[in-house]
Write a protein that holds these residues in place. Structure first.
Motif, mmCIF file in Angstrom:
data_model
loop_
_atom_site.group_PDB
_atom_site.id
_atom_site.type_symbol
_atom_site.label_atom_id
_atom_site.label_comp_id
_atom_site.label_asym_id
_atom_site.label_seq_id
_atom_site.Cartn_x
_atom_site.Cartn_y
_atom_site.Cartn_z
ATOM 1 N N ASN A 3 13.592 42.875 35.719
ATOM 2 C CA ASN A 3 14.251 42.564 36.993
ATOM 3 C C ASN A 3 15.689 43.051 36.923
ATOM 4 N N ILE A 4 16.149 43.616 38.042
ATOM 5 C CA ILE A 4 17.491 44.208 38.021
ATOM 6 C C ILE A 4 18.374 43.645 39.144
ATOM 7 N N LEU A 5 19.676 43.819 38.943
ATOM 8 C CA LEU A 5 20.658 43.485 39.980
ATOM 9 C C LEU A 5 21.033 44.796 40.665
ATOM 10 N N ILE A 6 20.867 44.823 41.982
ATOM 11 C CA ILE A 6 21.178 46.047 42.733
ATOM 12 C C ILE A 6 22.444 45.784 43.538
ATOM 13 N N VAL A 7 23.505 46.507 43.212
ATOM 14 C CA VAL A 7 24.773 46.297 43.918
ATOM 15 C C VAL A 7 24.957 47.377 44.979
ATOM 16 N N LEU A 8 25.139 46.943 46.235
ATOM 17 C CA LEU A 8 25.449 47.886 47.311
ATOM 18 C C LEU A 8 26.914 47.721 47.683
ATOM 19 N N SER A 9 27.685 48.800 47.543
ATOM 20 C CA SER A 9 29.097 48.759 47.930
ATOM 21 C C SER A 9 29.380 49.914 48.878
ATOM 22 N N GLY A 103 34.194 44.298 42.707
ATOM 23 C CA GLY A 103 33.181 43.288 42.383
ATOM 24 C C GLY A 103 32.018 43.921 41.632
ATOM 25 N N GLY A 104 31.569 45.074 42.099
ATOM 26 C CA GLY A 104 30.443 45.770 41.467
ATOM 27 C C GLY A 104 30.751 46.117 40.016
ATOM 28 N N LEU A 105 31.961 46.644 39.807
ATOM 29 C CA LEU A 105 32.322 47.043 38.434
ATOM 30 C C LEU A 105 32.469 45.807 37.537
ATOM 31 N N ASN A 106 32.928 44.689 38.106
ATOM 32 C CA ASN A 106 33.013 43.432 37.330
ATOM 33 C C ASN A 106 31.629 42.925 36.933
ATOM 34 N N VAL A 107 30.684 43.017 37.881
ATOM 35 C CA VAL A 107 29.327 42.525 37.618
ATOM 36 C C VAL A 107 28.725 43.288 36.437
ATOM 37 N N ARG A 108 29.007 44.592 36.393
ATOM 38 C CA ARG A 108 28.442 45.404 35.306
ATOM 39 C C ARG A 108 28.924 44.898 33.938
ATOM 40 N N GLU A 109 30.111 44.319 33.903
ATOM 41 C CA GLU A 109 30.622 43.827 32.616
ATOM 42 C C GLU A 109 29.881 42.590 32.147
ATOM 43 N N HIS A 110 29.243 41.862 33.093
ATOM 44 C CA HIS A 110 28.597 40.597 32.734
ATOM 45 C C HIS A 110 27.079 40.668 32.653
ATOM 46 N N PHE A 111 26.472 41.660 33.286
ATOM 47 C CA PHE A 111 25.007 41.774 33.275
ATOM 48 C C PHE A 111 24.637 43.175 32.783
ATOM 49 N N SER A 112 23.544 43.256 32.025
ATOM 50 C CA SER A 112 23.194 44.584 31.504
ATOM 51 C C SER A 112 22.355 45.381 32.503
ATOM 52 N N ASP A 113 21.427 44.714 33.207
ATOM 53 C CA ASP A 113 20.521 45.458 34.075
ATOM 54 C C ASP A 113 21.060 45.543 35.502
ATOM 55 N N VAL A 114 22.101 46.354 35.671
ATOM 56 C CA VAL A 114 22.752 46.472 36.980
ATOM 57 C C VAL A 114 22.694 47.930 37.440
ATOM 58 N N GLU A 147 41.925 52.286 56.506
ATOM 59 C CA GLU A 147 42.894 52.685 55.484
ATOM 60 C C GLU A 147 42.332 52.506 54.072
ATOM 61 N N ARG A 148 41.393 51.569 53.910
ATOM 62 C CA ARG A 148 40.846 51.277 52.585
ATOM 63 C C ARG A 148 39.700 52.229 52.197
ATOM 64 N N ILE A 149 39.233 53.021 53.171
ATOM 65 C CA ILE A 149 38.042 53.834 52.914
ATOM 66 C C ILE A 149 38.220 54.819 51.762
ATOM 67 N N SER A 150 39.365 55.518 51.729
ATOM 68 C CA SER A 150 39.515 56.553 50.695
ATOM 69 C C SER A 150 39.510 55.912 49.302
ATOM 70 N N TYR A 151 40.075 54.685 49.201
ATOM 71 C CA TYR A 151 40.086 53.967 47.916
ATOM 72 C C TYR A 151 38.650 53.676 47.467
ATOM 73 N N GLU A 152 37.839 53.176 48.407
ATOM 74 C CA GLU A 152 36.453 52.827 48.065
ATOM 75 C C GLU A 152 35.665 54.095 47.686
ATOM 76 N N MET A 153 35.899 55.183 48.445
ATOM 77 C CA MET A 153 35.147 56.423 48.190
ATOM 78 C C MET A 153 35.538 56.986 46.820
ATOM 79 N N GLU A 154 36.820 56.836 46.476
ATOM 80 C CA GLU A 154 37.309 57.343 45.197
ATOM 81 C C GLU A 154 36.566 56.694 44.036
ATOM 82 N N LYS A 155 36.242 55.405 44.216
ATOM 83 C CA LYS A 155 35.582 54.643 43.155
ATOM 84 C C LYS A 155 34.123 55.045 42.971
#
Ligand code: ADP
Ligand code: 5GP
Length: 187
Positions: A3-9, A103-114, A147-155
């Motif tokens: 079972n996996i965690l699927i993160v949509l950002s 949030g997505g990058l934080n979750v990856r630090e705590h769960f392996s199957d992401v 204004e926040r879009i380019s930051y999110e896309m960069e990630k």
């Protein structure tokens, strides 16, 4: 199969919420995690459905009691993923989180199957049109989100997949393929 965690950002207005709802409708084996937020409900949003709408004090006490997997602040409000439901659901289902890039990058630090999936709009013009059409924020708030879009896309370079939400059903089908592929991967 694991079972996996699927993160949509992805940027506001890219279609994360719409895609997440479709995925759950089409795949009853998927669970959509409901986040907590201190922002006010939009017209039509219900407590426990789109979000758990709580006050700042209650949010703080969740943080203090280690009740959140991750949390972050956006547009002067707090948003966080409750730990209990996610951990319980993962025992026999796959879980979708619709959260921001940090949030997505934080979750990856705590769960392996992401699996981290970035949803992007076909163009900046289209995302602005979608936000105006959604009619849930003032133009001033829409401009802040733009204004926040380019930051999110960069990630998106730190994410596993990027899916363009041009045609809704094609985007949903791409994500279904990704989930199938990831679930079949060896640990
Ligand atoms: P997000 O959750 O990323 O902020 P939403 O899911 O609320 O975005 O979508 C923003 C708006 O765009 C909504 O009004 C939604 O109906 C619309 N929308 C979503 N996907 C598409 C698409 N593929 N084509 C056209 N409109 C879309
Ligand atoms: P909105 O106010 O449009 O519903 O959401 C604003 C932003 O908060 C979006 O980028 C959304 O993905 C993010 N978000 C929603 N829930 C969570 C959460 O639990 N954690 C984090 N980190 N972000 C969230």
């Amino acid at each position: 199969m694991r079972n996996i965690l699927i993160v949509l950002s992805g940027p506001s207005g890219a279609g994360k919420g719409t895609i997440a709802k479709k995925l759950v409708q089409r795949n009853p084996e998927l669970v959509l995690s409901v986040s907590c937020t201190t922002r006010a409900p939009r017209k039509g949003e219900k407590h426990g459905k789109e979000y758990y709408f709580i006050g700042k004090d209650e949010f703080k006490s969740l943080i203090d009691n280690n009740g959140l997997i991750e949390y972050s602040e956006h547009f002067e409000n707090y948003y966080g993923t409750p730990k209990s439901l996610v951990e319980k659901s993962l025992k026999d289902k796959d879980v979708i989180l619709e959260i921001d890039v940090n949030g997505g990058l934080n979750v990856r630090e705590h769960f392996s199957d992401v699996v981290l999936i970035m949803i992007v709009p076909p163009s900046l013009e289209e995302v602005k049109n979608r936000l105006i059409k959604r009619n849930t924020e003032s133009l001033e708030k829409i401009n802040l989100r733009m204004e926040r879009i380019s930051y999110e896309m960069e990630k998106s370079k730190d994410y596993d997949y990027t899916v363009v939400n041009d045609n809704l059903i094609s985007a949903v089908e791409k994500i279904e393929e990704i989930i199938k592929l990831e679930k079949n991967k060896e640990n």
